[in-house]
Design a protein around this motif. Structure first.
Motif, PDB file in Angstrom:
ATOM      1  N   LEU A 174       4.308 -41.315  60.643  1.00 39.10           N
ATOM      2  CA  LEU A 174       5.188 -42.074  59.745  1.00 39.10           C
ATOM      3  C   LEU A 174       6.478 -42.448  60.475  1.00 39.10           C
ATOM      4  O   LEU A 174       6.904 -41.736  61.406  1.00 39.10           O
ATOM      5  N   PRO A 175       7.101 -43.524  60.098  1.00 41.38           N
ATOM      6  CA  PRO A 175       8.411 -43.845  60.686  1.00 41.38           C
ATOM      7  C   PRO A 175       9.417 -42.731  60.392  1.00 41.38           C
ATOM      8  O   PRO A 175       9.397 -42.144  59.306  1.00 41.38           O
ATOM      9  N   PRO A 176      10.241 -42.404  61.349  1.00 40.04           N
ATOM     10  CA  PRO A 176      11.187 -41.295  61.120  1.00 40.04           C
ATOM     11  C   PRO A 176      12.150 -41.628  59.992  1.00 40.04           C
ATOM     12  O   PRO A 176      12.709 -42.722  59.919  1.00 40.04           O
ATOM     13  N   ALA A 177      12.324 -40.648  59.114  1.00 39.14           N
ATOM     14  CA  ALA A 177      13.278 -40.810  58.001  1.00 39.14           C
ATOM     15  C   ALA A 177      14.678 -40.468  58.478  1.00 39.14           C
ATOM     16  O   ALA A 177      14.850 -39.712  59.441  1.00 39.14           O
ATOM     17  N   PRO A 178      15.695 -41.007  57.837  1.00 38.24           N
ATOM     18  CA  PRO A 178      17.079 -40.700  58.245  1.00 38.24           C
ATOM     19  C   PRO A 178      17.369 -39.209  58.111  1.00 38.24           C
ATOM     20  O   PRO A 178      17.070 -38.587  57.094  1.00 38.24           O
ATOM     21  N   GLY A 179      17.898 -38.617  59.155  1.00 38.91           N
ATOM     22  CA  GLY A 179      18.270 -37.216  59.147  1.00 38.91           C
ATOM     23  C   GLY A 179      17.126 -36.266  59.427  1.00 38.91           C
ATOM     24  O   GLY A 179      17.330 -35.059  59.475  1.00 38.91           O
ATOM     25  N   VAL A 180      15.874 -36.802  59.599  1.00 42.18           N
ATOM     26  CA  VAL A 180      14.709 -35.948  59.894  1.00 42.18           C
ATOM     27  C   VAL A 180      14.322 -36.149  61.347  1.00 42.18           C
ATOM     28  O   VAL A 180      14.144 -37.296  61.775  1.00 42.18           O
ATOM     29  N   PRO A 181      14.255 -35.045  62.131  1.00 45.12           N
ATOM     30  CA  PRO A 181      13.908 -35.217  63.549  1.00 45.12           C
ATOM     31  C   PRO A 181      12.509 -35.800  63.689  1.00 45.12           C
ATOM     32  O   PRO A 181      11.599 -35.480  62.934  1.00 45.12           O
ATOM     33  N   ALA A 182      12.365 -36.667  64.692  1.00 43.05           N
ATOM     34  CA  ALA A 182      11.053 -37.292  64.923  1.00 43.05           C
ATOM     35  C   ALA A 182      10.087 -36.283  65.530  1.00 43.05           C
ATOM     36  O   ALA A 182      10.479 -35.314  66.178  1.00 43.05           O
ATOM     37  N   LEU A 183       8.785 -36.539  65.296  1.00 44.63           N
ATOM     38  CA  LEU A 183       7.750 -35.671  65.873  1.00 44.63           C
ATOM     39  C   LEU A 183       7.691 -35.858  67.380  1.00 44.63           C
ATOM     40  O   LEU A 183       7.872 -36.971  67.888  1.00 44.63           O
ATOM     41  N   PRO A 184       7.442 -34.782  68.122  1.00 42.32           N
ATOM     42  CA  PRO A 184       7.277 -34.921  69.577  1.00 42.32           C
ATOM     43  C   PRO A 184       5.947 -35.595  69.880  1.00 42.32           C
ATOM     44  O   PRO A 184       4.892 -35.023  69.654  1.00 42.32           O
ATOM     45  N   VAL A 185       5.978 -36.796  70.354  1.00 37.92           N
ATOM     46  CA  VAL A 185       4.759 -37.533  70.668  1.00 37.92           C
ATOM     47  C   VAL A 185       4.661 -37.705  72.164  1.00 37.92           C
ATOM     48  O   VAL A 185       5.646 -37.553  72.892  1.00 37.92           O
ATOM     49  N   ALA A 186       3.461 -38.064  72.646  1.00 35.89           N
ATOM     50  CA  ALA A 186       3.229 -38.224  74.080  1.00 35.89           C
ATOM     51  C   ALA A 186       3.794 -39.531  74.560  1.00 35.89           C
ATOM     52  O   ALA A 186       3.575 -40.582  73.942  1.00 35.89           O
ATOM     53  N   PRO A 187       4.569 -39.512  75.672  1.00 30.61           N
ATOM     54  CA  PRO A 187       5.106 -40.765  76.212  1.00 30.61           C
ATOM     55  C   PRO A 187       4.032 -41.572  76.884  1.00 30.61           C
ATOM     56  O   PRO A 187       2.926 -41.084  77.124  1.00 30.61           O
ATOM     57  N   PRO A 188       4.343 -42.807  77.224  1.00 26.68           N
ATOM     58  CA  PRO A 188       3.323 -43.665  77.844  1.00 26.68           C
ATOM     59  C   PRO A 188       2.834 -43.126  79.173  1.00 26.68           C
ATOM     60  O   PRO A 188       1.694 -43.354  79.547  1.00 26.68           O
ATOM     61  N   GLY A 189       3.616 -42.397  79.917  1.00 29.42           N
ATOM     62  CA  GLY A 189       3.173 -41.962  81.243  1.00 29.42           C
ATOM     63  C   GLY A 189       2.352 -40.708  81.245  1.00 29.42           C
ATOM     64  O   GLY A 189       1.911 -40.268  82.296  1.00 29.42           O
ATOM     65  N   SER A 190       2.124 -40.069  80.101  1.00 26.49           N
ATOM     66  CA  SER A 190       1.404 -38.797  80.097  1.00 26.49           C
ATOM     67  C   SER A 190      -0.054 -38.969  80.452  1.00 26.49           C
ATOM     68  O   SER A 190      -0.687 -38.028  80.908  1.00 26.49           O
ATOM     69  N   ALA A 191      -0.610 -40.136  80.252  1.00 32.83           N
ATOM     70  CA  ALA A 191      -2.021 -40.325  80.572  1.00 32.83           C
ATOM     71  C   ALA A 191      -2.270 -40.334  82.063  1.00 32.83           C
ATOM     72  O   ALA A 191      -3.398 -40.194  82.503  1.00 32.83           O
ATOM     73  N   THR A 192      -1.266 -40.527  82.886  1.00 31.74           N
ATOM     74  CA  THR A 192      -1.444 -40.556  84.338  1.00 31.74           C
ATOM     75  C   THR A 192      -0.992 -39.269  85.001  1.00 31.74           C
ATOM     76  O   THR A 192      -0.871 -39.207  86.208  1.00 31.74           O
ATOM     77  N   GLY A 193      -0.702 -38.247  84.217  1.00 29.67           N
ATOM     78  CA  GLY A 193      -0.330 -36.963  84.794  1.00 29.67           C
ATOM     79  C   GLY A 193       1.081 -36.570  84.502  1.00 29.67           C
ATOM     80  O   GLY A 193       1.512 -35.467  84.843  1.00 29.67           O
ATOM     81  N   GLU A 194       1.876 -37.424  83.892  1.00 23.55           N
ATOM     82  CA  GLU A 194       3.268 -37.082  83.602  1.00 23.55           C
ATOM     83  C   GLU A 194       3.307 -36.207  82.363  1.00 23.55           C
ATOM     84  O   GLU A 194       2.860 -36.591  81.295  1.00 23.55           O
ATOM     85  N   ILE A 195       3.810 -34.985  82.488  1.00 22.75           N
ATOM     86  CA  ILE A 195       3.865 -34.027  81.395  1.00 22.75           C
ATOM     87  C   ILE A 195       5.320 -33.705  81.108  1.00 22.75           C
ATOM     88  O   ILE A 195       6.099 -33.419  82.022  1.00 22.75           O
TER      89      ILE A 195
END
Length: 486
Positions: free
Chosen positions: A448-469
């Protein structure tokens, strides 16, 4: 060849006397004349063809009193004469001279016949009646014994008639007739019924004549094959003798074993009847275990896949390039964080688990697709059970487009979310606290789109598929569980 030199019939004696009178008359004529005629001037029976001719040899088992110069006829028309009669073993060979204008098939038949009751003998040639005519009869051909026959002699017919009249049992016909009358007296209806049944039986046999002939032919072929394998069949029968001997010696033991098997069946039936309730209860107790095995689904095959790549997770091969693994490490050299981590690591058992280190992400997150609708109500999601996947939801639960759950071990797509231990945090289309199979990944459309004042979920960045952790505090056990994911 059989020659008859004695005849007991009076008619034969008369015929012989008539035949002897002809030479006597010729003798008287020759004696009375002045000059005896030559043999060529005498009238001879039969007579050969006047033109060209070809020679054929015919084999007979008996030529009776056939003599040279006898006629050769086809359809009662004289077409040649007998040139020579010779003996080969027990077979008479008659050499014929046939007019060349006469055409007969190569498989022609021959017979010794008689012109009349007391007439002379002649050889009759004809085409075959039971088979198709083949080829043409020509010079030097031989008609074998299998295609020749002879007619019955008058002496044979009269002798057979005399045997029948004198000692053939005609006198007993009256006795036989009287006994048959006594046997069927009062049983006429039974006799008629037997005849009707016999007629039905014979009619059935006649209707199945082709099948019977086919069965006899098949039996003939089987007998021929068995005859060809007689030695093998004999060897097999001889090999059965030792086995039959052993069976005969162990007959008592076999009988005892069969009797004991019957008693065992009775005991088994009694045991099953007495333990039926316990068996049913045991099976019912196994039902939860089997249900959990079904709920485990494909975890066992995936655990075997992890064993093949131990101690690295199954998706580690995606980060290997040219035999080397690319790792991106983010070192947190903040003294406060290091001191905090050391204090947590040395804390006693039961202390709070380590917290996730907050690492600034330089790459921008991909645009999150708009989500249609609000959070799914808890009534659609069984919060007290582990949900195998989003494809197992009930029909009343509608998901945003492209919102799917990926099985454990799958690569995390950019913007995807991996719930820790399978427990969903607030910020997805699923209600907070919903449980999935540990390792299940939610696609970006489920966030869901982040609500005001609610921390966003930790999601995988675009580079994680190539080994970036992205760095996260954890130990080796966290790595073996599938890697450190934000």
């Amino acid at each position: 060849m059989t020659r008859r030199f004695a005849r007991s019939n009076a008619l034969t004696s008369t015929a012989r006397a008539v035949r002897l009178m002809v030479p006597a008359a010729l003798t008287v004529t020759l004696t009375a004349g002045c000059t005896p005629p030559s043999l060529a001037d005498l009238p001879l029976p039969g007579g050969g063809p006047s033109g060209d001719a070809y020679h054929v040899t015919v084999e007979f088992s008996d030529v009776l009193d056939l003599v040279p110069q006898s006629a050769v006829k086809v359809n009662d028309v004289t077409v040649g004469s007998v040139e020579k009669i010779s003996l080969s073993g027990w077979t008479a060979r008659v050499r014929l001279k046939v007019d060349k204008k006469v055409h007969l098939p190569d498989n022609a038949t021959g017979a010794v016949r008689q012109t009349s009751l007391l007439g002379e003998k002649f050889v009759a040639l004809s085409a075959p009646t039971g088979e198709k005519a083949v080829g043409n009869l020509s010079e030097g051909d031989v008609i074998p014994l299998s295609r020749t026959r002879r007619s019955a002699e008058v002496e044979e017919v009269l002798g057979a008639l005399g045997l029948l009249l004198n000692g053939g049992g005609l006198a007993q016909l009256k006795t036989i007739n009287e006994e048959l009358g006594k046997a069927f007296d009062g049983r006429e209806e039974n006799a008629r019924d037997a005849l009707r049944q016999l007629n039905t039986f014979i009619s059935g046999l006649d209707a199945q004549k082709a099948d019977i002939v086919r069965a006899i032919d098949a039996l003939d072929r089987l007998s021929a094959r068995m005859n060809g394998q007689r030695a093998t069949i004999g060897g097999a029968v001889d090999s059965l003798a030792p086995g039959l001997k052993v069976l005969a010696e162990q007959r008592a033991q076999l009988t005892t074993a069969l009797t004991a098997l019957g008693e065992l069946g009775q005991v088994g039936t009694r045991v099953i009847n007495q333990t039926r309730d316990n068996t049913v209860a045991s099976l019912r107790a196994l039902q939860p275990i089997l249900s959990e095995l079904v709920a485990a689904g494909d975890h066992f095959p995936k655990s075997l896949d992890f064993m093949l790549s131990y101690p690295f997770p199954p998706n580690a091969d995606q980060n290997i390039v040219d035999g080397a693994m690319n790792l991106h490490l983010t070192l947190d050299l903040n003294a406060a964080n290091i001191l905090s981590n050391l204090l947590i690591a040395n804390s006693p058992a039961g202390a709070a688990p380590p917290t996730v280190a907050t690492v600034p992400r330089t790459p921008a997150l991909p645009a999150v697709p708009p989500v249609l609708g609000n959070v799914l109500p808890p009534i659609c999601i069984p919060l007290d059970q582990v949900l195998p996947g989003l494809d197992k939801l009930s029909a009343g639960c509608t998901l945003p487009p492209e919102c799917k759950s990926l099985p454990p071990g799958s690569p995390i797509p950019p913007g995807g979310y991996l719930p820790p231990d399978g427990v969903v945090a607030p910020g997805t289309v699923l209600p907070a606290g919903a449980r999935l199979i540990p390792g299940t990944i939610l696609t970006p459309a489920c966030i869901l789109p982040p609500a005001p004042g609610v921390p966003a979920l930790p999601v995988a960045p675009p580079g994680s598929a190539t080994g970036e952790i992205i760095g996260q505090v954890g130990g080796l056990i966290d790595v073996l569980k599938g890697g450190l994911h934000p």
